[in-house]
Scaffold this motif. Sequence first.
Motif, PDB file in Angstrom:
ATOM      1  N   ALA A  39       0.682  -1.336  -0.003  1.00 42.85           N
ATOM      2  CA  ALA A  39       0.208   0.085  -0.171  1.00 42.85           C
ATOM      3  C   ALA A  39       1.304   1.080  -0.138  1.00 42.85           C
ATOM      4  O   ALA A  39       0.392   2.300  -0.713  1.00 42.85           O
ATOM      5  CB  ALA A  39      -1.256   0.246   0.947  1.00 42.85           C
ATOM      6  N   TRP A  40       1.979   0.879   0.672  1.00 39.11           N
ATOM      7  CA  TRP A  40       2.589   2.632   0.822  1.00 39.11           C
ATOM      8  C   TRP A  40       3.208   2.465   0.094  1.00 39.11           C
ATOM      9  O   TRP A  40       3.809   3.692  -0.683  1.00 39.11           O
ATOM     10  CB  TRP A  40       3.742   2.368   2.151  1.00 39.11           C
ATOM     11  CG  TRP A  40       3.540   3.098   3.538  1.00 39.11           C
ATOM     12  CD1 TRP A  40       2.862   2.277   4.730  1.00 39.11           C
ATOM     13  CD2 TRP A  40       2.839   4.368   3.408  1.00 39.11           C
ATOM     14  NE1 TRP A  40       2.424   3.200   4.739  1.00 39.11           N
ATOM     15  CE2 TRP A  40       2.726   4.602   4.955  1.00 39.11           C
ATOM     16  CE3 TRP A  40       3.116   5.319   2.312  1.00 39.11           C
ATOM     17  CZ2 TRP A  40       2.002   5.775   5.084  1.00 39.11           C
ATOM     18  CZ3 TRP A  40       2.758   6.891   2.654  1.00 39.11           C
ATOM     19  CH2 TRP A  40       2.657   6.733   3.886  1.00 39.11           C
ATOM     20  N   ILE A  77      -1.368   5.122   7.080  1.00 40.16           N
ATOM     21  CA  ILE A  77      -2.742   5.320   5.479  1.00 40.16           C
ATOM     22  C   ILE A  77      -3.316   6.494   6.090  1.00 40.16           C
ATOM     23  O   ILE A  77      -3.912   6.405   7.027  1.00 40.16           O
ATOM     24  CB  ILE A  77      -2.957   4.635   4.815  1.00 40.16           C
ATOM     25  CG1 ILE A  77      -1.171   3.778   4.007  1.00 40.16           C
ATOM     26  CG2 ILE A  77      -3.672   5.262   3.057  1.00 40.16           C
ATOM     27  CD1 ILE A  77      -1.138   4.214   3.927  1.00 40.16           C
ATOM     28  N   ASP A  78      -3.683   7.670   5.777  1.00 41.61           N
ATOM     29  CA  ASP A  78      -4.256   8.680   6.508  1.00 41.61           C
ATOM     30  C   ASP A  78      -5.172   9.126   5.288  1.00 41.61           C
ATOM     31  O   ASP A  78      -5.846   9.876   6.113  1.00 41.61           O
ATOM     32  CB  ASP A  78      -3.619  10.233   6.705  1.00 41.61           C
ATOM     33  CG  ASP A  78      -2.844  10.895   5.823  1.00 41.61           C
ATOM     34  OD1 ASP A  78      -3.133  10.565   4.419  1.00 41.61           O
ATOM     35  OD2 ASP A  78      -1.980  11.557   6.385  1.00 41.61           O
ATOM     36  N   SER A  79      -5.673   8.929   4.182  1.00 46.45           N
ATOM     37  CA  SER A  79      -6.654   9.067   3.430  1.00 46.45           C
ATOM     38  C   SER A  79      -7.153   7.224   3.006  1.00 46.45           C
ATOM     39  O   SER A  79      -6.542   6.567   2.046  1.00 46.45           O
ATOM     40  CB  SER A  79      -6.403   9.538   1.997  1.00 46.45           C
ATOM     41  OG  SER A  79      -7.936  10.263   1.653  1.00 46.45           O
ATOM     42  N   ILE A  80      -8.490   7.572   3.165  1.00 46.48           N
ATOM     43  CA  ILE A  80      -8.824   5.834   3.197  1.00 46.48           C
ATOM     44  C   ILE A  80     -10.949   5.674   2.637  1.00 46.48           C
ATOM     45  O   ILE A  80     -11.206   6.585   3.249  1.00 46.48           O
ATOM     46  CB  ILE A  80      -8.301   4.984   4.691  1.00 46.48           C
ATOM     47  CG1 ILE A  80      -7.401   4.401   4.785  1.00 46.48           C
ATOM     48  CG2 ILE A  80     -10.006   3.526   4.324  1.00 46.48           C
ATOM     49  CD1 ILE A  80      -7.198   4.402   6.194  1.00 46.48           C
ATOM     50  N   LEU A  81     -11.397   5.039   1.538  1.00 43.04           N
ATOM     51  CA  LEU A  81     -12.313   4.713   1.277  1.00 43.04           C
ATOM     52  C   LEU A  81     -12.516   3.410   1.517  1.00 43.04           C
ATOM     53  O   LEU A  81     -11.881   2.287   1.485  1.00 43.04           O
ATOM     54  CB  LEU A  81     -12.325   5.207  -0.115  1.00 43.04           C
ATOM     55  CG  LEU A  81     -13.723   4.663  -0.782  1.00 43.04           C
ATOM     56  CD1 LEU A  81     -15.017   5.625  -0.019  1.00 43.04           C
ATOM     57  CD2 LEU A  81     -13.692   4.727  -2.199  1.00 43.04           C
ATOM     58  N   ILE A  82     -13.555   3.524   2.673  1.00 45.21           N
ATOM     59  CA  ILE A  82     -14.597   1.876   2.422  1.00 45.21           C
ATOM     60  C   ILE A  82     -15.416   1.590   1.258  1.00 45.21           C
ATOM     61  O   ILE A  82     -16.154   2.407   2.095  1.00 45.21           O
ATOM     62  CB  ILE A  82     -14.627   1.670   3.796  1.00 45.21           C
ATOM     63  CG1 ILE A  82     -13.644   1.743   5.230  1.00 45.21           C
ATOM     64  CG2 ILE A  82     -15.607   0.112   4.066  1.00 45.21           C
ATOM     65  CD1 ILE A  82     -14.545   1.540   7.013  1.00 45.21           C
TER      66      ILE A  82
END
Length: 351
Positions: free
Chosen positions: A49-50, A76-81
Amino acid sequence: MKLEQIKTPALMVDLDAMEANLRDMANFFAGRRCKLRPHFKNHKAPILAWRQMRAGAIGITCATVREAEILVEHGIDSILIANEISGAEKPEVLAQLARHASVMVAVDNCHSVRDLAAAQRNRKSQIEVLVDVNIGLNRCGVEPGQAALDLARYATEHGLAVRGIMGYEGHLQAVPPSPERDEVVRRGTKAIVDSAALLETEGISASIRSTGGTGTYAVAGDYAGITEIQAGSYLLMDNIYVSRRAPFQRSLTVLATVISTRGRERAILDCGVKAVSGERGLPILKDVPGAHLTALNAEHAIVELDADSRALTPGQKVEVWVHYSDATVNLHSNMYGVRHGELEEIFPVAH
């Protein structure tokens, strides 16, 4: 460590192929307003992911609250479920995560909105949502247009922060590119963009318009108004997407050992359904012409050999191309990154 020294069954990643896929997708989005938010469920490896983030991704998509927790834990500071959640427990976890990162979640019904709003009040945080619209998959999502606007109003009234619209054309990922298929993709993206515009006429923020997958990223990513694409399988690739003519290289195999043979015509491997997914099709052997994997048992794979194929012998190690990567990665704790037959990296798989 040589590839032959790795204990089997083991999940292998060809690093040259994976890195080429990473570069190719990054290059596609480098000059576009639309950006990539790759799907974590494909590889479930925070290290990867990084790498996607460093290659230009604006954030990460995931399927579950647990995956969102893992991503937040790894910075990770921007995530969409890109999925609906409901009940009491999961919204409470999400509300707590929202105190540490921007974690958006899809909504398509008033029950979920109320559950999220209650958790938000309990945790004194701000939950961000995208209204999920049905663009043909017929799984989740409200209808585009007025129904999307009505739900966005309802979410806003309950204190949630509406950020935009998402829709997933999963039914089109299996369809090879063609003018006809591409036009259906564009109709779905238009429904997302038009719904977002409708929200904005009512003063509701809809700056995010999220869609797409590995099979449709090029068409959806070029549609004016779409801001992000959720493609994930492109990184590791599997037989399914190869058959759909996705322009990336297969990198994912399961290393197995031949444990038994019957003459020249049959061999048994030590990788069954506990090591490699078979529910969407059987894997195939890599670099063994005339060998056909015909069945998967719990701990065994059955291989039939043509008369003119080279014989397999007990103790020999072979690689099996993964047919469905999402469900296979989930069976393992580590992926072994190999370059030119040498183990170079180990990628822990988070659960």
